[in-house]
Design a protein around this motif. Structure first.
Motif, PDB file in Angstrom:
ATOM      1  N   GLY A 481      60.963  49.513  39.229  1.00  0.00           N
ATOM      2  CA  GLY A 481      61.258  49.595  37.811  1.00  0.00           C
ATOM      3  C   GLY A 481      60.175  50.302  37.028  1.00  0.00           C
ATOM      4  N   ASP A 482      60.201  50.122  35.683  1.00  0.00           N
ATOM      5  CA  ASP A 482      59.269  50.803  34.789  1.00  0.00           C
ATOM      6  C   ASP A 482      58.958  49.872  33.621  1.00  0.00           C
ATOM      7  OD1 ASP A 482      57.866  52.469  33.063  1.00  0.00           O
ATOM      8  OD2 ASP A 482      59.053  54.233  33.595  1.00  0.00           O
ATOM      9  N   VAL A 483      57.666  49.612  33.393  1.00  0.00           N
ATOM     10  CA  VAL A 483      57.246  48.718  32.317  1.00  0.00           C
ATOM     11  C   VAL A 483      57.671  49.261  30.961  1.00  0.00           C
ATOM     12  CG1 VAL A 483      55.234  47.675  31.196  1.00  0.00           C
ATOM     13  CG2 VAL A 483      55.319  47.846  33.683  1.00  0.00           C
ATOM     14  N   ARG A 484      57.760  50.582  30.836  1.00  0.00           N
ATOM     15  CA  ARG A 484      58.127  51.173  29.550  1.00  0.00           C
ATOM     16  C   ARG A 484      59.563  50.878  29.142  1.00  0.00           C
ATOM     17  NH1 ARG A 484      56.054  57.068  31.158  1.00  0.00           N
ATOM     18  NH2 ARG A 484      57.117  56.334  33.047  1.00  0.00           N
ATOM     19  N   ARG A 519      66.826  40.332  31.242  1.00  0.00           N
ATOM     20  CA  ARG A 519      67.060  41.288  32.328  1.00  0.00           C
ATOM     21  C   ARG A 519      65.721  41.758  32.892  1.00  0.00           C
ATOM     22  NH1 ARG A 519      68.424  44.775  29.459  1.00  0.00           N
ATOM     23  NH2 ARG A 519      66.974  46.510  29.753  1.00  0.00           N
ATOM     24  N   ILE A 520      65.591  41.802  34.197  1.00  0.00           N
ATOM     25  CA  ILE A 520      64.364  42.248  34.844  1.00  0.00           C
ATOM     26  C   ILE A 520      64.332  43.776  34.835  1.00  0.00           C
ATOM     27  CG2 ILE A 520      63.057  42.292  37.009  1.00  0.00           C
ATOM     28  CD1 ILE A 520      64.297  39.579  37.677  1.00  0.00           C
ATOM     29  N   VAL A 521      63.268  44.345  34.236  1.00  0.00           N
ATOM     30  CA  VAL A 521      63.148  45.806  34.164  1.00  0.00           C
ATOM     31  C   VAL A 521      62.048  46.349  35.082  1.00  0.00           C
ATOM     32  CG1 VAL A 521      64.082  45.943  31.835  1.00  0.00           C
ATOM     33  CG2 VAL A 521      61.613  45.661  32.167  1.00  0.00           C
ATOM     34  N   ALA A 522      61.159  45.486  35.539  1.00  0.00           N
ATOM     35  CA  ALA A 522      60.084  45.932  36.439  1.00  0.00           C
ATOM     36  C   ALA A 522      59.576  44.736  37.220  1.00  0.00           C
ATOM     37  CB  ALA A 522      58.945  46.594  35.654  1.00  0.00           C
ATOM     38  N   VAL A 523      59.080  45.017  38.412  1.00  0.00           N
ATOM     39  CA  VAL A 523      58.511  43.987  39.284  1.00  0.00           C
ATOM     40  C   VAL A 523      57.108  44.432  39.674  1.00  0.00           C
ATOM     41  CG1 VAL A 523      58.751  42.698  41.432  1.00  0.00           C
ATOM     42  CG2 VAL A 523      60.800  43.390  40.163  1.00  0.00           C
ATOM     43  N   LEU A 524      56.129  43.518  39.553  1.00  0.00           N
ATOM     44  CA  LEU A 524      54.737  43.808  39.871  1.00  0.00           C
ATOM     45  C   LEU A 524      54.370  43.229  41.230  1.00  0.00           C
ATOM     46  CD1 LEU A 524      53.097  42.897  36.435  1.00  0.00           C
ATOM     47  CD2 LEU A 524      54.107  45.069  37.142  1.00  0.00           C
ATOM     48  N   ALA A 525      53.406  43.848  41.886  1.00  0.00           N
ATOM     49  CA  ALA A 525      52.903  43.325  43.152  1.00  0.00           C
ATOM     50  C   ALA A 525      52.268  41.962  42.919  1.00  0.00           C
ATOM     51  CB  ALA A 525      51.894  44.289  43.761  1.00  0.00           C
ATOM     52  N   ARG A 526      52.305  41.126  43.955  1.00  0.00           N
ATOM     53  CA  ARG A 526      51.770  39.772  43.824  1.00  0.00           C
ATOM     54  C   ARG A 526      50.267  39.804  43.591  1.00  0.00           C
ATOM     55  NH1 ARG A 526      52.762  35.626  48.676  1.00  0.00           N
ATOM     56  NH2 ARG A 526      54.908  36.031  48.006  1.00  0.00           N
ATOM     57  N   GLY A 527      49.558  40.603  44.355  1.00  0.00           N
ATOM     58  CA  GLY A 527      48.108  40.676  44.212  1.00  0.00           C
ATOM     59  C   GLY A 527      47.457  39.326  44.414  1.00  0.00           C
ATOM     60  N   THR A 528      46.450  39.023  43.598  1.00  0.00           N
ATOM     61  CA  THR A 528      45.733  37.761  43.709  1.00  0.00           C
ATOM     62  C   THR A 528      46.411  36.633  42.948  1.00  0.00           C
ATOM     63  OG1 THR A 528      44.357  38.305  41.799  1.00  0.00           O
ATOM     64  CG2 THR A 528      43.536  38.959  43.966  1.00  0.00           C
TER      65      THR A 528
END
Length: 723
Positions: A481-484, A519-528
């Protein structure tokens, strides 16, 4: 009875075992007393509205039904933005009687009126508190007391577990070494007609007597040390100021019987082997250490090593984020430490073969150490524990902290960060400041989601005013997705969420408790695990006040001049430029250093306290072991003098042997540290986090150095006592 006569004769040789058991029991009792004191917070009187019989407080929790097997239960979580007492309700309450308002805050008010009438007026619009429940409206309510105790409970649980492990480990190895030193005596007893059963019973009776006496002394020491421990926790900021030791009894029972059991089991394992050998074999084995690794010990050590390595590999493959949790990096090294300690007699000679010491004294030191495997392994064991714990615990904490800090640096694209309370008006003026290219305002909030119908999960979130501007000053780890694309009907989630496909809709509750379907527009990596969620300011609501503005500068703009201009901007206010908790303009590097330190000071201080306790205990046990070992080396040392060695050379040999044994323990401890930190680094790599290994060389070197000084001092002192 024979064992009583043996105790009177050999009390000096058993003193090291007595001290090890007593200190272990004292540690266990003190930690247990502290842990028992964290199970409930003390009852305290209301402070904020002590003069009001009734308190009306706005809703501050979200309560949601969840599944509990075939039934349904209700789970509550504190709201990020508690509801104030509304103006209309305040007017109605004033008709009932005097109303006390705490300044401009309307989160709660005191009412002097009959509680029945107040409840009738309030209905479901707010909460009505009476009696001790009025403390819920205090600046430090019972829930905050409970949270403070959870932190203390977590620390003492970890410290108690590590202390119990160290005490059990060192006590068992000390007792086993005490028995091993007496193998010549056992050979003589067998030649005099003693049966294996008689030898075993004598040893077990001695260990039981020492264990009972030492455990009693340890309980007294634990009772004296527990208040000192509580004061240290308060001074370190780990425990709240009101924390103290209660009157629990069960820690004494636990510590006493653990001490007796460890002493008995340590002697039982060694006595069974001593009773199985014949008289001649026992005498021969007493002169030269042979067969020090029975197959049973090899099997147990190998199984523990396989379990420790396998557990690390399984965690790395199934859930690498678990490697960063304190419970994981505290408990998993214990398995490897126990495995390496069990295999130490097998590893001593290969390590010693790799050492080349100069001169005749160096050769004698190495050969003596290799011939006396039991003595070398007994000295190396406590050093192994200390070095491995220092390297693994502090190294894991620092590696995890530095990974989080590095991840935060990678995600920050701003050059200046403005923080403070209610920066809404300033955020509008920031973009007008000369030199500012983009300014993205955001606010701290939270979202709640019910996962699998069984759990209500709270996720920290940021409410952003302009998603495009925010994307320009951040480098979020977007995997889809895209945060924008974020708007008032959408949300950005991370890979930890149950629903995490772009375009999918998820039901959430916002920070003020309002339900929303986004609605989900972006998914981020889990990271820490610090990614959190993102919504727009309009979605979060007016209660989410802007507390941060990320600022990007134009090419060629002077950062210092822009910072001064921001401090003088119309929305800053006089209190913001100078006040406590007001506006602060910092470079991104300064803001990251303040908010994302490599290791939290309290975490590091707590670990240092824990390691200090373990170091004191292991060094005392190390000194006792060396004094016991030197006490039976009279004939050997006299042989060296008769061969022409001077007194100084004899002391140099003993000191070299102690130093070499400490070095063996340090090498094995570093091997355990390398396995743990290497696996943690691999886990961070799997999580797409900047991976590196932070080895606390200063603490590892200090621990090994203290052990070396104590070991050499105890060895030389033992030689002088022998004359």
């Amino acid at each position: 009875m024979m064992f009583l006569a043996s105790l009177r004769t050999r009390w000096a040789g058993l003193l090291g075992a007595f001290v090890a058991v007593a200190l272990g029991v004292a540690l266990t009792a003190a930690m247990g007393l502290g842990l028992a004191s964290t199970f409930s917070a003390p009852e305290r009187e209301p402070v904020r509205f002590a003069g009001s019989p009734v308190v009306v407080m706005g809703q501050n929790t979200l309560t949601v039904p969840v599944k509990r097997g075939p039934n349904t239960a209700h789970v509550s979580k504190p709201l990020a933005h508690p509801h104030p007492v509304d103006i209309e309700l305040l007017r109605e309450l004033r008709r009932l009687g005097p109303v006390r308002v705490d300044g401009a805050k309307r989160d709660a008010v005191g009412v002097n009126a009959p509680v029945g009438e107040v409840r009738e007026v309030v209905g479901s619009r707010a909460r009505v508190l009476t009696g001790a429940d009025r403390r819920l409206a205090d600046p430090e309510p019972p829930a905050r007391d409970a949270e403070a105790l959870v932190a203390v409970n977590s620390f003492l649980g970890t410290a108690g577990g590590v202390s119990a492990f160290v005490s059990v480990f060192v006590t068992a190895s000390t007792f086993a070494f005490v028995v091993a030193l007496r193998r010549r005596e056992f050979g003589l007893l067998r030649m005099a007609g003693a049966t294996p059963g008689q030898v075993r019973r004598m040893l077990l009776a001695e260990s039981l007597a020492v264990g009972v006496a030492a455990s009693g002394v340890g309980c007294v020491l634990g009772a004296q040390g527990a208040p000192v421990l509580a004061e240290a926790l308060v001074e370190a900021g780990i425990a709240p100021e009101w924390f103290g030791i209660g009157g629990a009894v069960w820690p004494y029972h636990l510590a006493f019987w653990v001490g007796v059991s460890v002493a008995f089991s340590g002697a039982w394992i060694a006595s069974r082997r001593a009773g199985r050998v014949g008289p001649v074999e026992a005498l021969r084995d007493a002169s030269v250490d042979t067969g020090v690794m029975p197959w049973s010990r090899r099997i147990v050590g190998g199984a523990l090593l396989a379990a420790g390595v396998g557990l690390l590999a399984w965690t790395l493959w199934s859930d690498p984020s678990a490697l960063m949790k304190r419970k994981t990096y505290t408990t998993q090294p214990m398995i490897l430490i126990t495995a390496f300690a069990a295999l130490t007699p097998l590893l001593v000679r290969p390590v010693l073969r790799a050492v080349r010491l100069p001169g005749a004294i160096g050769l004698l030191v190495r050969e003596n150490s290799a011939a006396s495997v039991r003595r070398t392994a007994a000295v190396a064991a406590p050093v192994l524990v200390t070095v491995a714990l220092a390297g693994s615990l502090l190294g894991s904490a620092e590696t995890t902290g530095e990974a989080r800090a590095a991840e935060a640096r990678e995600r920050t694209g701003a050059e200046l960060v403005v923080t403070g309370r209610e920066l809404g008006s300033l955020s509008l003026e920031t973009a007008k400041v000369d030199g500012v290219k983009v300014a993205a305002a955001s606010a701290a909030t939270a979202v709640f989601v019910r996962e699998e119908g069984t759990a209500l999960v709270r996720s920290e979130a940021r409410a952003v005013s302009d998603p495009a501007a925010f994307a320009a000053v951040t480098r979020l780890p977007v995997v889809a997705g895209d945060v924008r694309d974020l708007d008032d009907g959408s949300i950005v989630v991370n890979e930890e969420w149950e629903r995490r496909r772009v375009g999918e809709r998820v039901d959430v509750w916002l920070g003020d408790g309002r339900p929303a379907r986004l609605r989900i527009v972006a998914v981020l990596a889990r990271g820490t695990g610090d990614a959190g969620a993102y919504v727009t300011s309009a979605t979060a609501g007016s209660a989410a006040a802007v507390d941060r503005v990320d600022v990007g500068l134009r090419d060629g703009a002077d950062r210092g001049e822009v910072a001064e201009a921001l401090r003088a901007a119309p929305g800053a206010g006089e209190g913001g430029r100078s006040g406590d908790g007001g506006l602060r303009v910092r470079s991104a590097e300064e803001w990251l250093a303040d908010t994302h330190p490599a290791t939290k000071p309290q975490t590091r201080l707590g670990l240092l306290m824990l390691l200090g306790i373990a170091l004191i205990y292991t060094t005392i046990s190390l000194a006792g072991t060396l004094l016991m070992a030197t006490s039976i080396r009279g004939p050997e040392l006299r042989s060296l003098r008769m061969a022409g060695a001077t007194g100084g050379q004899v002391r140099l040999v003993v000191a070299g042997e102690a130093l070499l044994a400490v070095g063996v323990g340090a090498v094995l401890g570093l091997a355990v540290t390398a396995l743990n930190l290497g696996t943690l680094s691999a886990g961070l790599t799997r999580l797409s986090v900047p991976a590196g290994v932070a080895v606390p060389w200063e603490m590892v070197g200090a621990a090994a150095g203290v052990c070396a000084v104590v070991g050499v001092g105890a060895g030389v002192l033992g030689v002088r006592r022998r004359g």
